[in-house]
Write a protein that holds these residues in place. Structure first.
Motif, PDB file in Angstrom:
ATOM      1  N   ALA A 323      77.252  39.609  18.392  1.00 22.44           N
ATOM      2  CA  ALA A 323      76.598  39.648  17.552  1.00 22.44           C
ATOM      3  C   ALA A 323      75.686  38.487  17.487  1.00 22.44           C
ATOM      4  O   ALA A 323      74.549  38.152  17.875  1.00 22.44           O
ATOM      5  CB  ALA A 323      76.852  39.638  16.372  1.00 22.44           C
ATOM      6  N   GLY A 324      76.601  37.826  18.162  1.00 25.96           N
ATOM      7  CA  GLY A 324      75.927  36.130  17.374  1.00 25.96           C
ATOM      8  C   GLY A 324      75.813  35.910  19.111  1.00 25.96           C
ATOM      9  O   GLY A 324      74.425  34.997  19.432  1.00 25.96           O
ATOM     10  N   VAL A 325      76.405  36.376  19.674  1.00 29.19           N
ATOM     11  CA  VAL A 325      76.233  35.735  22.027  1.00 29.19           C
ATOM     12  C   VAL A 325      74.281  36.425  21.815  1.00 29.19           C
ATOM     13  O   VAL A 325      73.856  36.236  22.718  1.00 29.19           O
ATOM     14  CB  VAL A 325      77.031  35.946  22.356  1.00 29.19           C
ATOM     15  CG1 VAL A 325      76.525  36.232  23.775  1.00 29.19           C
ATOM     16  CG2 VAL A 325      78.351  35.478  22.752  1.00 29.19           C
ATOM     17  N   LEU A 326      74.253  37.925  21.585  1.00 25.51           N
ATOM     18  CA  LEU A 326      73.881  38.737  21.619  1.00 25.51           C
ATOM     19  C   LEU A 326      72.555  37.561  21.646  1.00 25.51           C
ATOM     20  O   LEU A 326      70.915  38.158  21.656  1.00 25.51           O
ATOM     21  CB  LEU A 326      73.585  40.017  21.932  1.00 25.51           C
ATOM     22  CG  LEU A 326      75.063  40.516  22.965  1.00 25.51           C
ATOM     23  CD1 LEU A 326      74.771  42.243  22.554  1.00 25.51           C
ATOM     24  CD2 LEU A 326      74.605  40.588  23.991  1.00 25.51           C
ATOM     25  N   ALA A 327      72.216  38.347  20.239  1.00 26.59           N
ATOM     26  CA  ALA A 327      71.438  37.037  19.034  1.00 26.59           C
ATOM     27  C   ALA A 327      70.778  35.556  19.584  1.00 26.59           C
ATOM     28  O   ALA A 327      69.359  35.240  19.384  1.00 26.59           O
ATOM     29  CB  ALA A 327      71.663  37.786  17.429  1.00 26.59           C
ATOM     30  N   ALA A 328      71.388  34.744  20.429  1.00 25.35           N
ATOM     31  CA  ALA A 328      70.949  33.699  20.545  1.00 25.35           C
ATOM     32  C   ALA A 328      69.925  33.561  20.971  1.00 25.35           C
ATOM     33  O   ALA A 328      69.516  32.202  20.221  1.00 25.35           O
ATOM     34  CB  ALA A 328      72.430  33.130  20.871  1.00 25.35           C
ATOM     35  N   GLU A 329      69.647  34.191  21.924  1.00 26.72           N
ATOM     36  CA  GLU A 329      68.004  34.116  22.467  1.00 26.72           C
ATOM     37  C   GLU A 329      67.719  35.876  22.847  1.00 26.72           C
ATOM     38  O   GLU A 329      68.367  36.560  22.953  1.00 26.72           O
ATOM     39  CB  GLU A 329      68.236  34.005  24.477  1.00 26.72           C
ATOM     40  CG  GLU A 329      69.228  32.724  24.232  1.00 26.72           C
ATOM     41  CD  GLU A 329      68.286  31.787  24.413  1.00 26.72           C
ATOM     42  OE1 GLU A 329      67.070  31.595  24.528  1.00 26.72           O
ATOM     43  OE2 GLU A 329      68.617  30.212  24.369  1.00 26.72           O
ATOM     44  N   ARG A 330      66.401  35.172  22.611  1.00 27.79           N
ATOM     45  CA  ARG A 330      65.758  36.745  22.269  1.00 27.79           C
ATOM     46  C   ARG A 330      65.002  37.406  23.109  1.00 27.79           C
ATOM     47  O   ARG A 330      65.730  38.652  23.142  1.00 27.79           O
ATOM     48  CB  ARG A 330      64.347  36.260  21.689  1.00 27.79           C
ATOM     49  CG  ARG A 330      63.130  37.236  21.211  1.00 27.79           C
ATOM     50  CD  ARG A 330      61.927  36.102  20.532  1.00 27.79           C
ATOM     51  NE  ARG A 330      60.713  37.043  19.905  1.00 27.79           N
ATOM     52  CZ  ARG A 330      60.049  36.968  19.439  1.00 27.79           C
ATOM     53  NH1 ARG A 330      60.304  35.434  19.436  1.00 27.79           N
ATOM     54  NH2 ARG A 330      58.920  37.205  18.340  1.00 27.79           N
ATOM     55  N   GLU A 331      65.406  36.975  24.681  1.00 28.65           N
ATOM     56  CA  GLU A 331      65.124  37.996  25.840  1.00 28.65           C
ATOM     57  C   GLU A 331      66.608  38.482  25.746  1.00 28.65           C
ATOM     58  O   GLU A 331      66.688  40.023  26.382  1.00 28.65           O
ATOM     59  CB  GLU A 331      65.415  37.024  26.919  1.00 28.65           C
ATOM     60  CG  GLU A 331      63.702  36.211  26.800  1.00 28.65           C
ATOM     61  CD  GLU A 331      63.341  34.782  26.142  1.00 28.65           C
ATOM     62  OE1 GLU A 331      64.910  34.642  25.315  1.00 28.65           O
ATOM     63  OE2 GLU A 331      62.353  34.134  26.153  1.00 28.65           O
TER      64      GLU A 331
END
Ligand code: ADP
Ligand code: MG
Length: 482
Positions: A323-331
Motif C-alpha cells: 500500500a505504501g509503495v503504490l500510494a507514494a506517487e499520485r500517478e
C-alpha cells in the motif's frame, strides 16, 4: 541504529532542513517568471535586481502554497507571521539581504510519518516552515578569470521546512525526504526535483552515546539527492565518532559533501543568528491570514499519501508495504486503482508493482509514459480470470504489450496463445509424453511420486504453455494411475 565504535556503541542524531521551491509562475515579491533553464538574466524584475526604491509585493499564490503545505504536514498555521531581513553580503544577492522569516514563521509544528522497510512506520516532528526568497546564481565556468551572475533565480519563493532532530539513521533520513517529496507532489506545491535543485537538503548530524544528551552537530549544506544525503550522513557520523574516540571534540561547523569522493569537508565555522542582524523588513507589513481562507484551503486538500495508504490496506486488503509503495506517487496510485477496480486487488498489485514497475524501470520512464495503459493491464487480468490464458502465459503477453502497446486480446489472438481446455488435445499431449517417457512412467508407478511435477512440465512444454494447468493435473493423474 547504533554504530559500533572502538570504545562502544554510538547513536546518530539527524535533523534536516529542506529548501523546497514553490510551484508558482511568478516570484515571491515580484511578477518575474520562474521557468527553469531560461537564458541568464531574462527573468529579473527591478525588485529582484534590488534597484533603489523598488518595493516588494507579496505573491498571494505563494502564500497559499505555503499554507497548503503546512496543512499537508498537519502543522499549526500561524495567522500572523513576519518577514525579516537576513543580512549578508554575496555577489548573487544584490540587495545585501534575503527576505526570510525568522521568529514568526507562517507555519509552526507539524509531523511526517516515515514508511520504513517491512511496513514499519515512525513519526518525525516538523519544527517549522517559513517562506523566503532564493538567491541568484554565480557562474564560475563562463570565463577564465571572471565570475558571472545570473539573477533568474533571485527572488523565487522557497519554503524552508525544518525537522526536529528525530531521525536516527541514514535510512530514516532517506525515508523522510522521500515522504516529504511525495507529500509536496500530492499537494502540487513543489515538484520535488532534486537534480534541478527545486528541493535541496541541509543535513544536521551529531553522535552521542545511547541515552546521553545530544552532541555538537555539523551541518552539511545543499546535498542534492536522496542517495547523497544518506551517504553524507553515514560518512559524517563515522568521522565524528573517530574524532571523539581519539579524544578530540566536534566543532560546530558547516561542511560540504564531495559526492565524487564520498566525503564531507569543512566549509566555514558555524554562523549564528546574530551574525545576520535579523530585523523586520520595513517594506512589508506583517502577513495576516483570514481563518476562513485557511479553512477553504484545508477543504481543498487532496487525499494525501498516508490516508491513501490506509485506505488501500482497508479497501484492497494490501500489506502495509504494498500500500505504501503504490500510494507514494499520485500517478501510480491512480493507475493501480483503475486496474484494481472490479478485479482481484492483490493480483492487480502484483502486476503493477512487479511486471509494470519492472518494465518502466528498464525503459527508464515514469508511469505517465507507460506503454501499457491501466485499461489494457486490467483486460489482461480478466483474460487470466476467465481462463482464456494461463497465468504463466500472461507474463509473455504482458511483455508483448510493453513492446507493442497493443491490447492483450489482439496479442492472444494473433499469436495463438489462447489456453487449451479441450481435453482431447490435452489427452493427446499426455499420451505422447507418456509414450516417450516410458521408463519414468514405470518409476512413477513403482512409487516415485515426485516425478508428477516433471510430467506436468513436459505436457505444458508440449502444448507451448497453453494447456489449462488444472485440466492437465487432473487428466495426468488419472492416466498415470493406469
Ligand atoms: P540553525 O538555524 O542554526 O541551523 P536550528 O536550531 O534551526 O539551527 O536547527 C537546525 C536543524 O538542526 C534542525 O533540523 C534541528 O533538528 C537540527 N539539530 C539541532 N540540534 C541537533 C543535534 N544536536 N544533532 C543533530 N541535529 C540537530
Ligand atoms: Mg541551518
Amino acid at each position: 541504529m547504533l554504530i559500533e565504535g572502538k570504545t562502544g556503541p554510538w547513536e546518530i542524531v539527524i535533523g534536516l532542513e529542506v529548501h523546497a521551491q514553490v510551484i508558482s509562475k511568478a516570484k515571491l515579491f515580484s511578477g518575474a517568471a520562474t521557468d527553469f533553464g531560461a537564458e541568464p538574466n531574462t527573468q529579473v524584475s527591478p525588485v529582484d535586481a534590488a534597484f533603489p526604491g523598488m518595493l516588494p509585493v507579496i505573491n498571494r499564490f505563494c502564500v497559499e502554497q505555503a499554507v497548503r503545505t503546512g496543512l499537508g504536514l498537519e502543522a499549526q498555521i500561524n495567522l500572523v507571521s513576519v518577514f525579516d531581513r537576513k543580512n549578508y553580503f554575496y555577489a548573487d544577492l544584490p540587495a545585501g539581504y534575503q527576505i526570510s522569516q525568522y521568529q514568526r514563521p507562517i507555519v509552526g509544528k507539524g509531523k511526517i510519518t516515515l514508511d520504513l522497510p517491512g511496513g514499519e512506520t515512525r513519526e518525525v516532528g516538523i519544527t517549522r516552515l517559513h517562506l523566503e526568497q532564493d538567491a541568484g546564481k554565480s557562474l564560475h565556468d563562463q570565463h577564465p578569470t571572471k565570475t558571472y551572475v545570473d539573477l533568474n533565480r533571485a527572488g523565487v519563493a522557497l519554503m524552508e521546512i525544518v525537522s526536529e532532530p528525530d531521525m536516527r539513521s541514514p535510512e530514516e533520513a532517506g525515508a523522510y525526504l522521500k515522504k516529504l517529496r511525495s507529500i509536496l507532489r500530492y499537494l502540487g506545491t513543489c515538484d520535488g526535483n532534486m537534480e534541478e535543485g527545486s528541493m535541496r537538503c541541509d543535513c544536521n548530524v551529531s553522535v552521542r552515546r545511547p541515552g546521553e544528551p545530544y552532541g555538537t552537530r555539523c551541518e552539511i549544506k545543499n546535498v542534492n539527492s536522496v542517495r547523497f544525503v544518506m551517504q553524507a550522513i553515514e560518512y559524517e557520523a563515522r568521522r565524528q565518532i573517530e574524532v571523539l574516540e581519539d579524544g578530540g571534540t566536534i566543532r560546530q561547523e558547516t561542511r560540504l559533501f564531495d559526492s565524487g569522493r564520498g566525503v564531507t569537508r569543512p566549509m566555514r565555522t558555524k554562523e549564528h543568528a546574530h551574525d545576520y542582524r535579523y530585523f523586520p523588513d520595513p517594506d512589508l507589513l506583517p502577513l495576516v491570514l483570514d481563518p476562513a481562507w485557511v479553512e477553504e484551503i484545508r477543504n481543498s486538500l487532496p487525499e494525501l499519501p498516508d490516508a491513501k495508504k490506509a485506505r488501500f490496506m482497508r479497501e484492497y486488503k494490501l500489506s502495509a508495504y504494498d500500500a505504501g509503495v503504490l500510494a507514494a506517487e499520485r500517478e501510480s496510485a491512480d493507475y493501480y486503482e483503475r486496474v484494481a477496480k472490479g478485479r482481484d486487488p492483490k493480483q492487480a498489485a502484483n502486476f503493477v508493482m512487479g511486471d509494470l514497475f519492472g518494465a518502466l524501470n528498464r525503459l527508464g520512464v515514469g508511469i505517465d509514459r507507460s506503454p501499457v495503459s491501466a485499461e489494457n493491464l486490467g483486460r489482461l487480468i480478466d483474460l487470466v480470470a476467465d481462463g482464456t490464458i494461463s497465468g504463466r502465459l500472461a507474463k509473455d503477453v504482458f511483455a508483448a504489450m510493453v513492446e507493442t502497446g497493443q491490447d492483450p486480446a489482439t496479442i492472444v489472438e494473433e499469436r495463438g496463445l489462447r489456453q487449451v481446455t479441450d481435453t482431447a488435445a490435452i489427452e493427446q499431449a499426455i499420451d505422447a509424453v507418456m509414450a516417450r517417457e516410458a521408463a519414468k512412467v514405470a518409476e512413477y508407478r513403482g512409487g516415485k511420486e515426485k516425478l508428477f511435477g516433471y510430467f506436468v512440465g513436459q505436457v505444458m512444454k508440449a502444448t507451448q504453455g497453453k494447456a489449462n494447468p488444472a485440466v492437465v493435473n487432473d487428466l495426468l493423474r488419472k492416466k498415470l494411475a493406469g
